[in-house]
Design a protein around this motif. Structure first.
Motif, short mmCIF file in Angstrom:
data_model
loop_
_atom_site.label_atom_id
_atom_site.label_comp_id
_atom_site.label_asym_id
_atom_site.label_seq_id
_atom_site.Cartn_x
_atom_site.Cartn_y
_atom_site.Cartn_z
N LEU A 3 0.82 -1.21 0.00
CA LEU A 3 0.00 0.00 0.00
C LEU A 3 0.86 1.26 0.00
N ASP A 4 1.92 1.25 0.81
CA ASP A 4 2.81 2.41 0.88
C ASP A 4 3.49 2.66 -0.47
N ARG A 5 3.90 1.58 -1.11
CA ARG A 5 4.58 1.71 -2.40
C ARG A 5 3.64 2.30 -3.45
N THR A 25 4.14 5.59 -5.82
CA THR A 25 4.24 5.46 -7.28
C THR A 25 2.95 5.85 -8.00
N LEU A 26 1.84 5.92 -7.24
CA LEU A 26 0.51 6.18 -7.80
C LEU A 26 0.07 5.09 -8.78
N GLU A 49 -10.41 2.72 -1.24
CA GLU A 49 -10.76 3.22 0.09
C GLU A 49 -9.53 3.71 0.85
N LEU A 50 -8.35 3.29 0.42
CA LEU A 50 -7.13 3.58 1.18
C LEU A 50 -6.30 4.72 0.58
N TYR A 51 -6.85 5.39 -0.43
CA TYR A 51 -6.14 6.54 -0.99
C TYR A 51 -7.17 7.59 -1.37
N TYR A 100 -1.51 -4.68 -5.68
CA TYR A 100 -2.25 -3.65 -4.94
C TYR A 100 -3.68 -4.10 -4.68
N GLN A 101 -4.33 -4.65 -5.70
CA GLN A 101 -5.70 -5.12 -5.55
C GLN A 101 -5.80 -6.17 -4.46
N ASP A 102 -4.82 -7.06 -4.41
CA ASP A 102 -4.81 -8.11 -3.38
C ASP A 102 -4.64 -7.51 -1.98
#
Length: 299
Positions: free
Chosen positions: A162-164, A168-169, A221-223, A176-178
């Motif tokens: 998630l941080d990465r 990187t956007l 939901e996390l960004y 990421y989906q996982d």
């Protein structure tokens, strides 16, 4: 009964249509309940467990413009000036007028994003009898506090993905989906097998037409990068005079910190948090959820 309400939107050359479905008889003396979905853009289907209330009251479900069976406006993608809470407040009021409910008592239930803008609407309403704000947030600042706390509880390797992505956007990778799915399984719904049909319905519409969700909220939901990033309704809450029920789940992504301002600033308010339930508490603890709604709306 199903139908559409014509909704004139400034800047759109032809009237939009708000699709709605009425369960029950609006001509009865029972106070009807309008069910307002979240997202933005999740559409009404994921809230259909609330049809358990139908023996006790008339129910009105609708899809907000931009998604579902209402008018889609893909040409307005990324147009933050267009997709505002005020647009959806106007749409709700237009639907109320269309159904002939403007001069009689009504109850309104709003889930997540639905709870956000109906709080602002309720602060101005003259015919609202009872209000339910479910798994929602009073401002993006308090929402972030809760989301970030839950994020820090995820497995280290998930946090790193998630941080990465934040750096990187890149929000499209399977990795990421996982990682987001790990969060969803903890805080969207605890129902198994995963995903329950209600979660599938909501995620389907995000994928089918991401215009409203992507523009107003962000890629997940996390960004939070959309037009709601600095949103708050806290200054308006003191103007809500209707009796209000707050509902959330103990594992909800709408953590208590996000709901607390509703409790502090609304004059007549009751708050129920359901154990073993997340954001879709109406799915995770369906029977108890309906019992709390019936007790409040019929009491």
């Amino acid at each position: 009964m199903e139908g559409v309400a014509r909704f004139v939107v400034p800047g759109i050359p032809t009237p939009c249509e708000t699709w709605y479905k009425v369960i029950g008889d609006l001509n009865s003396d029972k106070v009807p309940l309008i069910v307002v979905h979240g997202g933005p853009g999740a559409c009404h289907e994921y809230l259909l467990p609330l049809t358990d209330l139908a023996p006790s009251m008339s129910l009105i479900f609708y899809d907000q413009i931009g998604n579902g069976r209402s008018t889609h406006l893909r040409e307005k993608d990324k147009d933050e000036a267009f997709w505002t809470p005020e647009l959806f407040i106007d749409e709700l009021q237009n639907l109320i007028q269309h159904l002939g409910l403007a001069d009689r008592p009504i109850d309104v239930y709003g889930h997540s994003w639905g709870g956000m803008f109906i709080a602002s609407w309720a602060a101005r309403s003259t015919n609202l009898r009872r209000l339910v704000i479910a798994s929602s947030l009073a401002s993006m600042d308090v929402w972030r506090i809760g989301i970030n706390a839950l994020r820090r509880q995820l497995p280290r390797e998930v946090q790193e993905v998630l941080d990465r992505a934040d750096e990187t956007l890149d929000f499209e990778s399977q990795q990421y989906q996982d990682a987001v799915e790990v969060f969803y399984k903890r805080h969207l719904s605890l129902a198994r097998p995963w995903p329950p049909k209600e979660v599938e319905a909501a995620l389907h519409w995000f994928s089918e037409d991401p215009t409203t969700y992507g523009t107003m909220y962000g890629p997940s939901e996390l960004y939070i990068s959309g037009s709601l990033r600095n949103w708050t309704c806290i200054p308006e809450l003191k103007n809500i005079k209707a009796a209000t029920l707050l509902l959330n789940g103990a594992q909800d992504e709408a953590q208590d910190v996000a709901m607390q301002p509703f409790f502090h600033h609304i004059e007549k308010v009751k708050w129920v948090t359901l154990d073993n339930a997340a954001h879709f508490a109406h799915v995770d603890q369906r029977e108890k959820y309906i019992q709390h709604l019936e007790s409040f709306l019929l009491g």
